[in-house]
Design a protein around this motif. Structure first.
Motif, PDB file in Angstrom:
ATOM      1  N   ARG A   1       0.920  -1.169   0.157  1.00 28.69           N
ATOM      2  CA  ARG A   1       0.012  -0.028  -0.108  1.00 28.69           C
ATOM      3  C   ARG A   1       1.011   1.169   0.137  1.00 28.69           C
ATOM      4  N   GLY A   2       0.595   2.173  -0.951  1.00 27.59           N
ATOM      5  CA  GLY A   2       1.528   3.389  -1.018  1.00 27.59           C
ATOM      6  C   GLY A   2       2.813   3.145  -1.488  1.00 27.59           C
ATOM      7  N   HIS A   3       3.711   4.355  -1.102  1.00 27.69           N
ATOM      8  CA  HIS A   3       5.103   4.483  -1.554  1.00 27.69           C
ATOM      9  C   HIS A   3       5.810   5.049  -0.719  1.00 27.69           C
ATOM     10  N   ALA A   4       7.201   4.531  -0.514  1.00 34.18           N
ATOM     11  CA  ALA A   4       8.005   4.943   0.697  1.00 34.18           C
ATOM     12  C   ALA A   4       9.267   5.170  -0.208  1.00 34.18           C
ATOM     13  N   ILE A   5      10.006   6.138   0.420  1.00 38.98           N
ATOM     14  CA  ILE A   5      11.374   6.575  -0.141  1.00 38.98           C
ATOM     15  C   ILE A   5      12.413   6.742   1.205  1.00 38.98           C
ATOM     16  N   GLU A   6      13.458   6.302   1.049  1.00 35.15           N
ATOM     17  CA  GLU A   6      14.470   6.635   2.023  1.00 35.15           C
ATOM     18  C   GLU A   6      15.841   7.318   1.805  1.00 35.15           C
ATOM     19  N   PRO A  60       3.157  14.350   9.279  1.00 35.15           N
ATOM     20  CA  PRO A  60       2.444  12.752   8.515  1.00 35.15           C
ATOM     21  C   PRO A  60       3.461  12.181   7.572  1.00 35.15           C
ATOM     22  N   GLY A  61       3.581  10.914   7.638  1.00 35.56           N
ATOM     23  CA  GLY A  61       4.106   9.962   6.912  1.00 35.56           C
ATOM     24  C   GLY A  61       5.643   9.973   7.084  1.00 35.56           C
ATOM     25  N   ILE A  62       6.173  10.503   8.203  1.00 37.85           N
ATOM     26  CA  ILE A  62       7.460  10.496   8.456  1.00 37.85           C
ATOM     27  C   ILE A  62       8.045   9.590   9.449  1.00 37.85           C
ATOM     28  N   ARG A  63       8.919   8.756   9.088  1.00 35.75           N
ATOM     29  CA  ARG A  63       9.846   7.868  10.061  1.00 35.75           C
ATOM     30  C   ARG A  63      11.230   8.354  10.216  1.00 35.75           C
ATOM     31  N   LEU A  64      11.803   8.203  11.436  1.00 35.39           N
ATOM     32  CA  LEU A  64      13.226   8.778  11.324  1.00 35.39           C
ATOM     33  C   LEU A  64      13.895   7.414  12.412  1.00 35.39           C
ATOM     34  N   LEU A  75      15.949   8.530   6.684  1.00 37.56           N
ATOM     35  CA  LEU A  75      14.917   9.328   6.829  1.00 37.56           C
ATOM     36  C   LEU A  75      13.967   8.962   5.977  1.00 37.56           C
ATOM     37  N   ILE A  76      12.758   8.451   6.386  1.00 43.06           N
ATOM     38  CA  ILE A  76      11.791   7.901   5.324  1.00 43.06           C
ATOM     39  C   ILE A  76      10.373   8.325   5.506  1.00 43.06           C
ATOM     40  N   ALA A  77      10.026   8.514   4.074  1.00 45.61           N
ATOM     41  CA  ALA A  77       8.611   9.186   3.857  1.00 45.61           C
ATOM     42  C   ALA A  77       7.858   8.369   3.249  1.00 45.61           C
ATOM     43  N   TYR A  78       6.624   8.297   3.778  1.00 43.01           N
ATOM     44  CA  TYR A  78       5.495   7.562   3.195  1.00 43.01           C
ATOM     45  C   TYR A  78       4.550   8.612   2.526  1.00 43.01           C
ATOM     46  N   GLY A  79       3.986   7.811   1.379  1.00 41.01           N
ATOM     47  CA  GLY A  79       2.702   8.717   0.910  1.00 41.01           C
ATOM     48  C   GLY A  79       1.891   7.691   0.442  1.00 41.01           C
ATOM     49  N   ARG A  80       0.569   8.190  -0.121  1.00 43.11           N
ATOM     50  CA  ARG A  80      -0.358   7.290  -0.644  1.00 43.11           C
ATOM     51  C   ARG A  80       0.125   6.907  -2.118  1.00 43.11           C
ATOM     52  N   ASP A  81       0.972   7.765  -2.821  1.00 44.47           N
ATOM     53  CA  ASP A  81       1.447   7.545  -3.922  1.00 44.47           C
ATOM     54  C   ASP A  81       3.029   8.320  -3.877  1.00 44.47           C
ATOM     55  N   ARG A  82       3.596   8.100  -5.026  1.00 48.09           N
ATOM     56  CA  ARG A  82       5.158   8.361  -5.052  1.00 48.09           C
ATOM     57  C   ARG A  82       5.137  10.094  -5.110  1.00 48.09           C
ATOM     58  N   ASN A  83       4.138  10.760  -5.621  1.00 49.47           N
ATOM     59  CA  ASN A  83       4.397  12.101  -5.349  1.00 49.47           C
ATOM     60  C   ASN A  83       4.144  12.717  -3.976  1.00 49.47           C
ATOM     61  N   GLU A  84       3.317  12.088  -3.215  1.00 51.61           N
ATOM     62  CA  GLU A  84       2.957  12.376  -2.002  1.00 51.61           C
ATOM     63  C   GLU A  84       4.252  12.110  -1.152  1.00 51.61           C
ATOM     64  N   ALA A  85       4.673  10.918  -1.266  1.00 51.98           N
ATOM     65  CA  ALA A  85       6.182  10.485  -0.753  1.00 51.98           C
ATOM     66  C   ALA A  85       7.240  11.588  -1.009  1.00 51.98           C
ATOM     67  N   ILE A  86       7.322  11.957  -2.182  1.00 55.75           N
ATOM     68  CA  ILE A  86       8.362  12.857  -2.656  1.00 55.75           C
ATOM     69  C   ILE A  86       8.068  14.279  -1.795  1.00 55.75           C
ATOM     70  N   LYS A  90      10.771  16.018   0.640  1.00 49.31           N
ATOM     71  CA  LYS A  90      11.185  17.342   0.631  1.00 49.31           C
ATOM     72  C   LYS A  90      11.030  18.330   1.873  1.00 49.31           C
ATOM     73  N   ARG A  91       9.772  18.139   2.425  1.00 46.44           N
ATOM     74  CA  ARG A  91       9.313  18.807   3.628  1.00 46.44           C
ATOM     75  C   ARG A  91      10.301  18.336   4.784  1.00 46.44           C
ATOM     76  N   ALA A  92      10.376  17.003   5.065  1.00 45.75           N
ATOM     77  CA  ALA A  92      11.092  16.617   6.030  1.00 45.75           C
ATOM     78  C   ALA A  92      12.824  17.044   6.105  1.00 45.75           C
ATOM     79  N   LEU A  93      12.997  16.795   4.829  1.00 42.03           N
ATOM     80  CA  LEU A  93      14.514  17.464   4.722  1.00 42.03           C
ATOM     81  C   LEU A  93      14.606  18.705   4.962  1.00 42.03           C
ATOM     82  N   SER A  94      13.827  19.677   4.681  1.00 39.72           N
ATOM     83  CA  SER A  94      13.804  20.963   4.971  1.00 39.72           C
ATOM     84  C   SER A  94      13.833  21.071   6.679  1.00 39.72           C
ATOM     85  N   GLU A  95      13.168  20.363   7.207  1.00 45.90           N
ATOM     86  CA  GLU A  95      13.083  20.478   8.641  1.00 45.90           C
ATOM     87  C   GLU A  95      14.096  19.957   9.496  1.00 45.90           C
ATOM     88  N   TYR A  96      15.022  18.959   8.919  1.00 42.18           N
ATOM     89  CA  TYR A  96      15.932  18.274   9.630  1.00 42.18           C
ATOM     90  C   TYR A  96      17.151  19.102   9.803  1.00 42.18           C
TER      91      TYR A  96
END
Ligand SMILES: Nc1ncc2cc(-c3cccc4ccccc34)c(N3CC[C@@H](N)C3)nc2n1
Ligand SMILES: [Ca+2]
Length: 448
Positions: free
Chosen positions: A330-335, A363-367, A388-399, A403-409
């Motif tokens: 289900r969904g898409h994850a990027i690390e 939302p959707g962030i695992r560290l 840093l792992i980002a999850y979304g319902r699809d690849r665009n949301e994960a991206i 992007k948001r999490a990288l700017s917060e980190y």
């Protein structure tokens, strides 16, 4: 179930395994070198013991010292993590000789997959697609010239004892072939003490797609889908994602079946990964990794399966509690692997003290982090700080979330590759999913 487990590793994977043990009600024993005395994982473990000076050879690779702690603390099992002793058959054997369960595959499986020629031969016989070439050691260069002409240049010469990109050479013609055989043999001899090399067809711009396997001790084998790991630099993965952008239901079934066949062919149990090269519609067996991998969280997130807990349960003799039909993607994850390295300065390591640290979230962030504000990043080991792992319902949301999490980190005090990751997740080809194992070379200008 085990009462006490020793984690023979450090950093973020030691934290990860300790967390899995805690959720299973298992006591934990950590081992550390003098460089890791104040690291995060030692504070999370129930007990921790110093096993030596910072050099890995005198600490995390020292089987005797680890065994001494294991016997003194009376642990039931040892989890090796990844890297260090995780694919060392002598270590797995040392555990068994002492009646301590090795949380990983059978010794024979580690041994047989450690020889790339042997692994390929076993897979070919099991009906797993392999690249054209020969699965026996190169003895007579003239015979190899015939094979090269038969499969067509370019060809690649690989060290059988190699892996992860060590000891490989590509030849585009007969002259280069003779030179490449000699140079690869001598590298293999000096790096691995084994000069055995073999030949196969070289794929110019393949994708690296791997399948996660879970197998229990009773012959039950399932796969947990695919991961794309093509964005690498000098064979160090930097960004992984699941599922692979080019994956289709039909291709996933075919690759999953091939991976399950591979695991069954070697009576595998535990978690494992079958690596394939993918090239316009076809896929070929590359290697099998007999350990849990750095990038396992992206598979955990899209399947809901806790791979490390499954490994521990399998090692304790439990049957898999689910079948292939139960596995859903289900969904898409990027690390993004966050490393203490300077991507602008040829990725040289940048150890030191973290002065300020602020984790991303939402939302959707695992560290999966191995550090905290004030921690020391030692220079003795690989530079991985966290994943840093980002999850979304699809690849665009994960991206978008990555992007948001990288700017917060925020990590101040050491140089990290966060700016590099920010550049990738905004790069048009990456966003379109146009990636291959040459992605970083092909976008070097943009990623400066
Ligand atoms: N016949 C053939 N053709 C192309 C290949 C290209 C690579 C390769 C080369 C460079 C980077 C890579 C990144 C991910 C996966 C593979 C690669 C490769 N590798 C790199 C590490 C080790 N797993 C084997 N083997 C290959 N074999
Ligand atoms: Ca490997």
């Amino acid at each position: 179930m085990f009462k006490k487990v020793l984690i023979a590793n450090r950093g973020e994977i030691a934290v990860r395994v300790i967390r899995a043990c805690q959720e299973l009600g298992i006591k934990t024993v950590a081992v550390y070198s003098e460089a890791d005395e104040h690291s995060l994982y030692t504070t999370l473990a129930d007990e921790c013991y110093c096993i030596g000076p910072p050099q890995a050879s005198k600490s995390y690779l020292n089987i005797e010292r680890i065994m001494t702690v294991a016997e003194k603390t009376g642990v039931d099992a040892i989890h090796p993590g990844y890297g260090f002793l995780s694919e060392n058959p002598k270590f797995a054997k040392a555990c068994e000789d002492r009646g301590i369960v090795f949380i990983g595959p059978p010794v024979e499986a580690i041994e047989s997959m450690g020889s790339k020629i042997n692994a390929k031969r076993i897979m070919k016989n099991a009906g797993v697609p392999v690249l054209p070439g020969r699965e026996d050691p190169i003895e007579d260069p003239n015979e190899v010239i015939e094979v090269a002409e038969e499969i067509g240049y370019p060809v690649i010469i690989k060290a059988s004892a190699g892996g992860g990109g060590m000891g490989m050479g590509v030849a585009y013609n007969k002259q280069e072939l003779i030179e490449t055989i000699e140079s690869t043999k001598s590298i293999a001899q000096s790096a691995f003490g084994d000069s055995t090399v073999f030949i196969e067809k070289y794929l110019e711009k393949p994708r690296h797609i791997e399948i996660q396997i879970l197998a229990d001790k009773y012959g039950n084998v399932v796969h947990l889908g695919d991961r794309e790991c093509s964005i690498q630099r000098r064979h160090q993965k930097l960004i992984e994602e699941a599922p692979a952008p080019i994956m289709t239901e039909e291709l996933r079934v075919k690759m999953g079946e091939a991976a399950v066949k591979a695991a069954k062919a070697i009576n595998y149990h535990s978690a494992g990964t079958v690596e394939f090269l993918y090239n316009n519609g076809e896929f070929y067996f590359l290697e099998m990794n007999t350990r849990v991998q750095v990038e396992h969280p992206i598979t955990e997130i899209i399947t809901g399966c806790d791979i490390v807990k499954e490994q521990i349960k399998i090692a304790a003799g439990e049957k898999l509690s689910f079948t292939q039909e139960d596995v859903e993607i289900r969904g898409h994850a990027i690390e993004c692997r966050i490393n203490a390295e300077d991507a602008v300065n040829d990725f040289i390591p940048s150890p030191g003290k973290i002065k300020h640290y602020r984790s991303p979230g939402g939302p959707g962030i695992r560290l999966d982090s191995g550090v905290y504000g004030g921690a020391e990043i030692p220079p003795y080991y690989d530079s991985l700080i966290s994943k840093l792992i980002a999850y979304g319902r699809d690849r665009n949301e994960a991206i978008a979330r990555m992007k948001r999490a990288l700017s917060e980190y925020m990590i101040l005090g050491v140089i990290t590759n966060i700016p590099f990751h920010k550049a990738v997740v905004e790069e048009p080809d990456f966003i379109k999913g146009n990636i291959s194992t040459h992605y970083i070379d092909d976008h070097a200008e943009y990623l400066k």
